[in-house]
Design an enzyme around this catalytic site. Structure first.
Site, mmCIF file in Angstrom:
data_model
loop_
_atom_site.group_PDB
_atom_site.id
_atom_site.type_symbol
_atom_site.label_atom_id
_atom_site.label_comp_id
_atom_site.label_asym_id
_atom_site.label_seq_id
_atom_site.Cartn_x
_atom_site.Cartn_y
_atom_site.Cartn_z
ATOM 1 N N ASP A 359 54.899 31.735 46.804
ATOM 2 C CA ASP A 359 53.697 31.250 46.116
ATOM 3 C C ASP A 359 52.868 30.364 47.049
ATOM 4 O O ASP A 359 53.008 30.407 48.277
ATOM 5 C CB ASP A 359 54.109 30.542 44.808
ATOM 6 C CG ASP A 359 53.064 30.668 43.717
ATOM 7 O OD1 ASP A 359 52.097 29.882 43.738
ATOM 8 O OD2 ASP A 359 53.190 31.548 42.846
ATOM 9 N N ASP A 360 52.020 29.565 46.469
ATOM 10 C CA ASP A 360 51.069 28.700 47.169
ATOM 11 C C ASP A 360 51.758 27.831 48.225
ATOM 12 O O ASP A 360 52.874 27.365 48.017
ATOM 13 C CB ASP A 360 50.431 27.806 46.091
ATOM 14 C CG ASP A 360 49.172 27.128 46.572
ATOM 15 O OD1 ASP A 360 48.847 27.250 47.758
ATOM 16 O OD2 ASP A 360 48.523 26.478 45.734
ATOM 17 N N ARG A 436 40.128 21.323 40.754
ATOM 18 C CA ARG A 436 41.389 21.368 41.506
ATOM 19 C C ARG A 436 41.132 21.213 43.007
ATOM 20 O O ARG A 436 41.685 21.932 43.839
ATOM 21 C CB ARG A 436 42.138 22.675 41.246
ATOM 22 C CG ARG A 436 43.627 22.519 41.427
ATOM 23 C CD ARG A 436 44.343 23.857 41.546
ATOM 24 N NE ARG A 436 45.782 23.639 41.564
ATOM 25 C CZ ARG A 436 46.654 24.448 42.107
ATOM 26 N NH1 ARG A 436 46.286 25.569 42.660
ATOM 27 N NH2 ARG A 436 47.934 24.173 42.073
ATOM 28 N N LYS A 469 50.289 38.323 44.518
ATOM 29 C CA LYS A 469 49.843 37.583 43.330
ATOM 30 C C LYS A 469 48.489 36.976 43.679
ATOM 31 O O LYS A 469 48.398 36.082 44.513
ATOM 32 C CB LYS A 469 50.859 36.490 42.990
ATOM 33 C CG LYS A 469 50.458 35.608 41.813
ATOM 34 C CD LYS A 469 51.534 34.550 41.565
ATOM 35 C CE LYS A 469 51.114 33.520 40.533
ATOM 36 N NZ LYS A 469 52.077 32.407 40.442
ATOM 37 N N ASP A 471 45.499 34.855 42.754
ATOM 38 C CA ASP A 471 45.209 33.753 41.825
ATOM 39 C C ASP A 471 43.718 33.421 41.837
ATOM 40 O O ASP A 471 42.965 33.831 42.727
ATOM 41 C CB ASP A 471 46.039 32.533 42.246
ATOM 42 C CG ASP A 471 46.422 31.648 41.069
ATOM 43 O OD1 ASP A 471 45.752 31.721 40.015
ATOM 44 O OD2 ASP A 471 47.389 30.874 41.207
ATOM 45 N N MET A 472 43.282 32.642 40.869
ATOM 46 C CA MET A 472 41.878 32.207 40.763
ATOM 47 C C MET A 472 41.901 30.968 39.870
ATOM 48 O O MET A 472 41.954 31.071 38.670
ATOM 49 C CB MET A 472 41.066 33.336 40.129
ATOM 50 C CG MET A 472 39.585 33.239 40.262
ATOM 51 S SD MET A 472 38.792 32.136 39.094
ATOM 52 C CE MET A 472 39.175 32.882 37.533
ATOM 53 N N ASN A 473 41.917 29.804 40.517
ATOM 54 C CA ASN A 473 42.304 28.598 39.793
ATOM 55 C C ASN A 473 41.190 27.695 39.308
ATOM 56 O O ASN A 473 41.472 26.574 38.863
ATOM 57 C CB ASN A 473 43.267 27.770 40.656
ATOM 58 C CG ASN A 473 44.695 28.219 40.452
ATOM 59 O OD1 ASN A 473 45.108 28.463 39.328
ATOM 60 N ND2 ASN A 473 45.444 28.351 41.518
ATOM 61 N N ASP A 541 50.689 29.798 32.746
ATOM 62 C CA ASP A 541 51.456 28.833 33.540
ATOM 63 C C ASP A 541 52.520 28.160 32.687
ATOM 64 O O ASP A 541 53.390 27.462 33.212
ATOM 65 C CB ASP A 541 50.525 27.755 34.111
ATOM 66 C CG ASP A 541 49.914 28.193 35.435
ATOM 67 O OD1 ASP A 541 50.300 29.262 35.945
ATOM 68 O OD2 ASP A 541 49.046 27.467 35.951
HETATM 69 C C1 GLA Z 1 48.216 28.549 39.546
HETATM 70 C C2 GLA Z 1 49.158 29.642 39.129
HETATM 71 C C3 GLA Z 1 50.577 29.201 39.360
HETATM 72 C C4 GLA Z 1 50.764 28.867 40.816
HETATM 73 C C5 GLA Z 1 49.761 27.815 41.246
HETATM 74 C C6 GLA Z 1 49.803 27.598 42.747
HETATM 75 O O1 GLA Z 1 48.310 27.445 38.706
HETATM 76 O O2 GLA Z 1 48.934 29.993 37.808
HETATM 77 O O3 GLA Z 1 51.470 30.216 38.971
HETATM 78 O O4 GLA Z 1 50.613 30.036 41.577
HETATM 79 O O5 GLA Z 1 48.440 28.185 40.898
HETATM 80 O O6 GLA Z 1 48.895 26.665 43.158
#
Ligand code: GLA
Length: 740
Positions: A359-360, A436, A469, A471-473, A541
């Site tokens: 992940d991140d 964020r 994965k 993402d778009m936060n 999440d």
């Molecule tokens: C979002 C995603 C999480 C994770 C974080 C990482 O919140 O929904 O699952 O990947 O970003 O920063």
């Protein structure tokens, strides 16, 4: 399946065995809506269903006439499907039938995700051209009917056939006039970490809607609405569905007029939208999927599940098993190195898990969420051998390797920002609002999309990566692009999402073997538009089992289990602090694309054994969990809200898994039976439970061979209410049914 045109009655009848959709060319040439619902006999006229003769936009009684694609300015005062600003500044529009074509199959929508056909014989498309010769506007309305689905897929193309530019102020993908308003509107609403909660409210005079202005479909409302009769349940009664294959600003709205009729419309949100149509130019709407069920919400869901899984999800992944994933986010957050990741992968492999998703935090100088988005180069301090070395080591352990990326974003503190300070969305005259600690890239600019295609391709190509994965936060603020003239700024939000689609299309074409999972802080962009490219989405999440019951229940109204990524995480839960048994967490996450979001290296031997059993159980029944028919039984939103139940049944009804979840324990509960659905009434099912209960000496053996008829009519006697020793909060019990 057929699309009939009766020149005598001037009627179109789109029909298959499940639904009919009838359109009539009115006396003045307007397109009148006659009927949508259960299938009607072919070869007949239904024009008389609409009371009174047609005089313009009202009938003899002065009542508004049902229309296919209503416009304003000539007597219809309800919500329009199309609003234009014409060269003379007026907005009066009067569309009349001009011609039509009936095409085999379904045309591809350029630049937009859409449902599709595998063969030309499985669907037929009606294209009606209507025009306004004063405004010099042509509208092509598209209606697709599949031979075996209770759905009508609609869309529109607006062409400026005049010599001067015209501004589209609002255009819907579909508008539907229903003859009464005795409906309840069901929407999926919520927030981050509590997406897709079911809201059900009776329609009332005036307008009611769900929408987004965020640049994404959003956590707050999903681009799906159902109308259901008050008495409609999961099993019985009428329901209509309205779903928009779109990931940007949307609107789904209903209006009840003074005669008690209902107009529904679905399309791009007109709020903040405008589109300049130069002479000869065309605007193409996203498509809307309208569905009808006479057999309750369960049947409505089934129609969407099958369509979205079989004819929206791209062919590369739609029929393939999705891997059981372990994701390191909640296990490590940003704090990891190669050794730690390999330890997780290795422990996961011992448990039977199939893919490791990093992940991140693997790129740039990203050790928290304040920097480096946009710098998609590996962080060698954390991963000295780069992605390739890590991925190869993960593969040597025996797992596939996947990666997280957030391509649409940029951190202020990043090399990309230093190189391209004008790429983030914003106005030169105002500070940019951060969300964020990050900004959003201007995806309306082709050079940004080209750049991202290059860097993301380089990342995916740099190592054996089989899962991405995406993402778009955060949502868009200060919507503006310096590349657009002032009079085109209203196009920005739609151009943004077209840019996202173009990047998705190029990447999924370049890497057809890679499984893409979409994500937007969980379910902030869980919509059919995304599903066309990414067959699954990170549902929320929030990984708490109790919260997930509601989220997954609501999400399942339109979306299939194969689209819902669902992981088991550690306790106390990171979002709500709740402690639920490991078995409950798995029993909820099984109903979706299963995985883990925890550190397997810190588990006890007992937990490891339990997880190995869970993974084996999921793999054994994977086909049911990913491709079975999903039926909702007891709602977490209704009753005393202390229990939930659902089930998935094989297409041949030979096997099924039922999940029953007791949220809060009850003192001295009475006996309880759960009526199942979708089974073969003539079959005998061997019923076993999961987790396997410990043997209780002296307890009579449970009857294990039960008839499908009994299970559906009388119900399954629930274990959880029989054994007081097993009581406690947050308990799950699965029942596996196998026809003998
Ligand atoms: C979002 C995603 C999480 C994770 C974080 C990482 O919140 O929904 O699952 O990947 O970003 O920063």
């Amino acid at each position: 399946m057929a699309i009939e045109w009766s020149a005598a009655a001037r009627e179109f009848h789109l029909r298959n065995d499940q639904v009919s959709y009838v359109i009539r060319v009115l006396e003045n040439g307007s397109l009148g809506h006659v009927y949508f619902g259960a299938a009607l006999a072919e070869g007949k006229s239904y024009g008389h269903l609409v009371p009174g003769e047609f005089y313009g936009f009202s009938n003899r009684l002065g009542q508004a006439v049902p229309l296919e694609f209503p416009t304003g300015g000539t007597g219809d005062y309800r919500i329009p499907a199309l609003a234009l600003e014409l060269p003379d500044g007026s907005g009066v529009l009067d569309l009349r039938y001009k011609s039509h074509r009936i095409l085999p199959g379904k045309p591809v929508l350029p630049g937009l995700p859409s449902t599709y056909v595998d063969t030309g014989v499985e669907a037929e498309t009606l294209e009606i051209t209507a025009s306004d010769h004063v405004a010099q506007i042509e509208v092509r309305l598209l209606y697709t009917i599949y031979h075996d689905r209770p759905v009508i897929v609609r869309g529109a193309r607006i062409v400026n056939s005049g010599p001067s530019p015209v501004v589209v102020r609002g255009v819907m993908s579909a508008s539907l006039d229903l003859p009464d308003s005795d409906w309840e509107l069901i929407s999926l609403s919520g927030e981050w970490a509590r997406e897709c909660h079911v809201e059900r409210l009776a329609l009332r005079p005036g307008r009611q809607s769900v929408s987004s202005t965020r640049g994404a479909s959003g956590h707050q409302h999903n681009p799906f609405v159902a109308l259901a009769r008050r008495a409609t349940t999961e099993e019985h009664g009428e329901a209509f569905g309205f779903s928009l294959v779109y990931s940007g600003n949307f609107l789904i709205e209903g209006e009840v007029d003074s005669f008690g009729t209902t107009r529904m419309r679905a399309g791009i949100n007109p709020e903040g939208f405008s589109w300049l149509l130069d002479p000869g130019a065309e605007f193409i709407t996203p498509e809307a999927v309208l569905a009808y069920s006479g057999g309750g919400l369960g049947e409505l869901s089934e129609a969407y599940h099958l369509l979205f899984r079989e004819r929206l999800t791209g062919p590369a992944w739609r029929d393939r098993d999705r891997p059981v994933v372990i994701n390191n986010w909640e296990a490590t957050y940003f704090d990891f190195d190669e050794q730690k990741l390999l330890a997780i992968a290795s422990a996961a492999h011992d448990l039977g898990i199939e893919s490791f998703v990093l992940d991140d935090g693997w790129f740039g100088r990203r050790n928290d969420d304040t920097t480096s988005l946009g710098d998609w180069q590996v962080n060698h301090a954390k991963l000295p051998g780069g992605l390739e070395s890590l991925a190869r080591k993960v593969e040597e352990i025996g797992l596939r390797f996947g990666i997280w990326i957030e391509p649409e974003m940029i951190s202020h503190h990043s090399e990309l920002f230093a190189q391209h300070p004008d790429w983030p969305i914003g106005l030169p005259t105002r500070p940019r609002t951060e969300g964020r600690n990050q900004y959003v890239l201007d995806m309306s600019r082709p050079e940004v999309v080209d750049y991202l295609f290059g860097v993301v391709s380089a990342v995916i190509g740099s190592a054996p990566i089989s899962f991405v994965k995406w993402d778009m936060n955060r949502n868009i603020t200060e919507p503006f692009s310096p590349t657009l003239p002032a009079w085109r700024q209203g196009e920005f939000m739609h151009r943004y999402i077209l840019g996202v689609y173009s990047l998705y299309l190029r990447l999924t074409r370049a890497f057809p073997e890679v499984l893409f999972e979409s994500c937007a802080g969980g379910g902030g962009r869980f919509d059919p538009g995304m599903l066309a490219f990414a067959p699954q989405a990170w549902t929320s999440d929030d990984t708490d089992a109790v919260e997930r019951l509601k989220i997954q229940w609501g999400t399942s109204l339109p979306y299939p289990l194969s689209s819902m990524s669902a992981h088991v995480s550690a306790v106390p839960n990171h979002q709500v602090g709740r402690i639920t048994p490991l078995s409950m967490r798995a029993a909820v996450a099984f109903f979706g694309v299963f995985g883990y979001e925890l550190d397997p290296t810190v588990l006890s031997a007992g937990e490891r054994a339990e997880i190995a059993d869970q993974v084996a159980f999921y793999k054994k029944w994977r086909d049911l969990f990913q491709r079975g028919r999903f039926l909702r039984l007891l709602s977490p939103f209704e009753g005393e809200r202390d229990q939930t139940a659902w089930m998935t049944v094989a297409r041949d009804a030979r096997t099924a898994v039922v999940g029953h979840y007791r949220i809060l324990s009850r003192p001295n509960p009475g006996p309880q039976r759960l009526r199942l659905r979708g089974l073969d009434p003539a079959a005998s099912y061997r019923v076993s439970t999961w987790p396997t209960p410990a043997e209780v000496p002296g307890r009579p053996a449970r009857q294990v061979l039960l008839g499908g008829d009994e299970l559906m009519a009388a119900g399954l006697v629930l274990e959880s209410n029989r054994a007081s020793a097993e009581q406690g909060d947050f308990r799950a019990r699965l029942y596996v049914l196998e026809a003998s």
